[in-house]
Design an enzyme around this catalytic site. Structure first.
Site, PDB file in Angstrom:
ATOM      1  N   GLY A 164     -18.981   0.380  -1.930  1.00 12.42           N
ATOM      2  CA  GLY A 164     -19.910   1.465  -1.733  1.00 12.42           C
ATOM      3  C   GLY A 164     -21.401   1.017  -2.335  1.00 12.42           C
ATOM      4  O   GLY A 164     -22.484   1.930  -1.761  1.00 12.42           O
ATOM      5  N   ALA A 209     -19.169  -3.686  -0.849  1.00  6.46           N
ATOM      6  CA  ALA A 209     -18.970  -3.943  -2.221  1.00  6.46           C
ATOM      7  C   ALA A 209     -18.941  -2.473  -2.700  1.00  6.46           C
ATOM      8  O   ALA A 209     -19.758  -2.183  -3.690  1.00  6.46           O
ATOM      9  CB  ALA A 209     -20.596  -4.329  -2.600  1.00  6.46           C
ATOM     10  N   TYR A 254       0.760  -1.284  -0.219  1.00  2.34           N
ATOM     11  CA  TYR A 254      -0.261  -0.117   0.005  1.00  2.34           C
ATOM     12  C   TYR A 254       0.843   1.234  -0.112  1.00  2.34           C
ATOM     13  O   TYR A 254       1.518   1.456   0.869  1.00  2.34           O
ATOM     14  CB  TYR A 254      -1.019  -0.024   1.327  1.00  2.34           C
ATOM     15  CG  TYR A 254      -2.032  -1.106   1.333  1.00  2.34           C
ATOM     16  CD1 TYR A 254      -2.255  -2.071   0.243  1.00  2.34           C
ATOM     17  CD2 TYR A 254      -2.705  -1.335   2.439  1.00  2.34           C
ATOM     18  CE1 TYR A 254      -3.051  -2.945   0.098  1.00  2.34           C
ATOM     19  CE2 TYR A 254      -3.438  -2.436   2.540  1.00  2.34           C
ATOM     20  CZ  TYR A 254      -3.790  -2.912   1.465  1.00  2.34           C
ATOM     21  OH  TYR A 254      -4.343  -4.193   1.726  1.00  2.34           O
TER      22      TYR A 254
END
Length: 305
Positions: A202, A200, A51
């Site tokens: 949003g 999912a 990340y």
């Protein structure tokens, strides 16, 4: 917030985990989100060395350096990358994993990682070498438990059957019910599921559907029209504080193998909404069955044992 055990380990994590991938690189914002998460009862933070090419771990390390013992800290490795360069390559070799753990420890400013996860994996990897490497890291005290972040059934089945794993992180939501096929198998081996993507992207959140990018062309096997219909079904069940987010997250937590749902937050407001959803009283059997009727259970059609 309630806590659940990760597999057979001695780690107990909050039912809501804080996913760090969407933190961004603003130090003040990251610290603010972590401060609020701890205040609200979250003790589980999940990141990965990939990340922001290590920057995510570094910011988390800065935010936690004076309260490391308050957190169950999870990270992942297996992707080789160079800071300052885009892209990465898959490398689950012992040599790389040993180096990656040490680099993560340095960025996180800690002597140990609570949960170290293989960030992917294929059936063609030298999985026995990976297992041996993780076991060595446990004996050294550099990690307390280990797991796998993967949705490939053939890879999951091998690690579960041959390793002393605590967890499997899987994308799991009302709209992606493929992991349910494997829940009994994981429970038999005392391996916990850490769910990601439970809102999912949003689609299952309070946001208006037309503002959710992931819904515009459909999601998995659901068309935009079917997604709209599912949302209407959720709204029908949304009574007595059962918002879409509550229903979506509590559906996942209703399955005993699921120890935590890891949800990202780029703002404090998002975090508070997610905490409220998980802190809500769990759904009853009637609501659970109605939720299950809204969507279709499907199977993984690739990478099967």
């Amino acid at each position: 917030m309630k806590k659940r055990r990760l597999g057979k380990s001695d780690l107990y994590v909050s039912e809501l985990g804080l996913g760090a991938m969407s933190f961004g690189t603003n130090k003040k914002n990251v610290t603010r989100i972590i401060d609020e998460a701890l205040h609200l009862g979250i003790n589980y933070i999940d990141t990965a060395d990939l990340y922001d090419y290590g920057e995510n771990e570094r910011l988390i390390g800065e935010a936690l350096k004076k309260r490391r013992s308050d957190v169950i800290l999870a990270t992942k490795g297996g992707n080789r990358f160079q800071q300052g360069e885009n892209g990465w390559t898959w490398d689950p070799s012992r040599k790389h994993l040993l180096a990656a753990v040490k680099e993560s420890l340095s960025r996180l400013q800690t002597d140990y990682i609570d949960l170290y996860q293989l960030h992917g994996g294929t059936i063609d990897d030298n999985m026995d070498e990976v297992i041996d490497t993780f076991e060595s890291l446990k004996k050294e005290g550099l990690i307390r438990a280990y797991g796998l972040s993967s949705i490939r059934p053939n890879t999951i089945s091998h690690y579960v059957e041959h390793a002393n794993m605590a967890t499997v992180m899987m994308q799991y939501s009302l709209l992606d019910r493929r992991p349910e096929e494997w829940f009994s198998f994981l429970a038999e081996h005392d391996v916990s599921v850490v769910a990601r993507g439970s809102l999912a992207k949003g689609i299952l959140s309070p946001r208006p559907l037309e503002t959710v990018t992931a819904a515009k062309k459909g999601y998995l096997h659901y068309s935009p029209e079917e997604l709209a219909q599912i949302r209407r079904g959720l709204d029908t069940l949304s009574t007595n504080g059962l918002t879409r987010s509550v229903l979506a997250l509590q559906y996942c937590l209703a399955h005993p193998p699921v120890s935590s749902v890891v949800v990202g937050a780029s703002t404090v407001d998002q975090l508070r909404q997610n905490v409220a959803a998980v802190s809500h009283t769990s759904i009853n059997k009637v609501v659970y069955e109605e939720l299950a009727k809204l969507t279709t259970p499907t199977l993984y059609d690739k990478h099967r044992p």
